[in-house]
Design an enzyme around this catalytic site. Structure first.
Site, mmCIF file in Angstrom:
data_model
loop_
_atom_site.group_PDB
_atom_site.id
_atom_site.type_symbol
_atom_site.label_atom_id
_atom_site.label_comp_id
_atom_site.label_asym_id
_atom_site.label_seq_id
_atom_site.Cartn_x
_atom_site.Cartn_y
_atom_site.Cartn_z
ATOM 1 N N ASN A 1 0.989 -1.192 -0.031
ATOM 2 C CA ASN A 1 0.187 0.036 -0.136
ATOM 3 C C ASN A 1 0.878 1.121 0.090
ATOM 4 O OD1 ASN A 1 -1.704 2.062 0.221
ATOM 5 N ND2 ASN A 1 -2.342 1.388 2.465
ATOM 6 N N TRP A 2 0.947 1.903 -1.341
ATOM 7 C CA TRP A 2 1.838 3.153 -1.309
ATOM 8 C C TRP A 2 1.395 4.057 -0.516
ATOM 9 C CZ3 TRP A 2 5.377 3.713 -6.018
ATOM 10 C CH2 TRP A 2 6.335 2.608 -6.202
ATOM 11 N N LYS A 3 0.250 4.167 -0.228
ATOM 12 C CA LYS A 3 -0.460 5.422 0.449
ATOM 13 C C LYS A 3 -0.386 6.621 -0.515
ATOM 14 C CE LYS A 3 -0.204 2.892 4.835
ATOM 15 N NZ LYS A 3 0.090 3.042 6.302
ATOM 16 N N HIS B 1 -9.368 1.402 5.130
ATOM 17 C CA HIS B 1 -8.281 1.453 5.601
ATOM 18 C C HIS B 1 -8.218 2.537 6.899
ATOM 19 C CE1 HIS B 1 -3.885 2.681 6.603
ATOM 20 N NE2 HIS B 1 -3.707 1.602 5.939
ATOM 21 N N GLU C 1 -6.508 4.624 7.928
ATOM 22 C CA GLU C 1 -6.534 6.279 8.011
ATOM 23 C C GLU C 1 -7.485 6.823 7.135
ATOM 24 O OE1 GLU C 1 -2.577 5.318 5.579
ATOM 25 O OE2 GLU C 1 -1.675 4.729 7.678
ATOM 26 N N GLU D 1 -5.466 -4.896 10.549
ATOM 27 C CA GLU D 1 -4.157 -3.992 10.889
ATOM 28 C C GLU D 1 -4.297 -3.164 12.205
ATOM 29 O OE1 GLU D 1 -2.192 -2.734 6.548
ATOM 30 O OE2 GLU D 1 -3.892 -1.175 7.311
ATOM 31 N N GLY E 1 3.023 1.962 10.824
ATOM 32 C CA GLY E 1 4.275 2.933 10.791
ATOM 33 C C GLY E 1 5.094 3.419 11.945
ATOM 34 N N SER F 1 3.656 -2.401 10.110
ATOM 35 C CA SER F 1 5.030 -2.611 10.405
ATOM 36 C C SER F 1 5.606 -3.963 9.880
ATOM 37 C CB SER F 1 5.417 -2.391 11.874
ATOM 38 O OG SER F 1 5.186 -1.127 12.153
ATOM 39 N N GLY G 1 3.004 -1.421 4.012
ATOM 40 C CA GLY G 1 3.024 0.141 3.749
ATOM 41 C C GLY G 1 4.640 0.394 3.339
ATOM 42 N N GLY G 2 5.142 0.858 4.277
ATOM 43 C CA GLY G 2 6.490 1.500 4.129
ATOM 44 C C GLY G 2 7.653 0.648 3.533
#
Ligand code: 13P
Length: 248
Positions: free
Chosen positions: A10-12, A93, A95, A166, A172, A211, A232-233
């Site tokens: 997920n590149w957000k 999500h 966010e 999640e 993150g 993470s 993500g990251g």
């Protein structure tokens, strides 16, 4: 039953056209891996360029509107995303639940819209840190799940829906739940899915997200009912994503 692992990046709100070579590099890594399906959910502006740039993995979106069209400035329908040849849509999500105030009812409608456009919906659930500390995380997440699940049962075989667990406090932060807590949550989600959908519930991938990286992916993906990851990251570069894909 063991499902083929599904690893989704997920590149957000990250990624420009200048990052297409990085996506190609990730696709090259994916091409060497037969044991897992790989996808990256990119910002909407990159969906079509990304689809055209890669050959060995799927491309997805990070949200869709629940309606097919209409007066919803700035939004994209699932059919519009499908038209770009994307294959996945993340819905719910944390966010977006937080930033855009999306409720379980909204998320359910978006999942139905995504699946109705022949896309694979990745529906996210997860508890806050306070909810984890309260000791009621499993009950809270299962309730969130049951209120968010698409209530379409006829002919549903479970293959175009995944659940991403999640924990919000793990996103993150570099922190993850204990492996026992992940196992407990994924088992509870599996039971809820089978109770809701019958046998089709066994075919639904349950991804872990928060993470996940090259150091912990192997341990996480060994857990029963962890059928892959939403990353993500660590999905932003081929170098960081390769060991996660390899762990699958
Ligand atoms: P991180 O892997 O950066 O913690 O993000 C997880 C996530 O939110 C994926 O959807």
């Amino acid at each position: 039953m063991t499902l083929k692992k599904l690893v989704v990046g997920n590149w957000k709100m990250n990624g420009h056209k200048s990052d297409l070579p990085e996506l190609r590099a990730i696709s090259d890594v994916a091409s060497q891996q037969n044991n897992a399906d790989v996808a990256i959910c990119v910002p909407a502006t990159l969906i079509e360029p990304a689809v055209n740039a890669v050959s060995s993995m799927a491309i997805g979106a990070q949200d869709c509107h629940a309606n097919e069209n209409g007066a919803h400035t700035g939004c994209l329908s699932a059919a519009m995303i499908a038209e770009c040849d994307a294959q996945y849509i993340i819905v719910g999500h944390s966010e977006r639940r937080e930033d855009q105030g999306e409720s379980n009812v909204d998320v359910k409608a978006k999942a139905i819209a995504a699946m109705g456009a022949n896309m694979h919906a990745i529906l996210c659930v997860g508890e806050s840190e306070a909810q984890r500390d309260s000791g009621n995380a499993v009950t809270i997440v299962v309730e969130q799940l049951l209120e968010s699940l698409p209530d379409i049962r006829n002919d549903f075989d479970g293959t175009n829906l995944s659940i991403a667990y999640e924990p919000i406090w793990a996103i993150g932060t570099g922190r993850i739940p204990s492996l026992d807590d992940v196992a407990e949550m994924h088992l509870a989600i599996r039971h809820a899915l089978v109770e809701y959908y019958g046998d089709a519930g066994h075919n639904i991938h349950i991804l872990y997200g928060g993470s996940m990286n090259g150091s912990n992916a192997h341990d996480l993906m060994k857990i029963a009912n962890v059928d892959g990851g939403l990353v993500g990251g660590a999905s932003l570069s081929a170098e960081k994503f390769a060991p996660v894909i390899a762990a699958a």
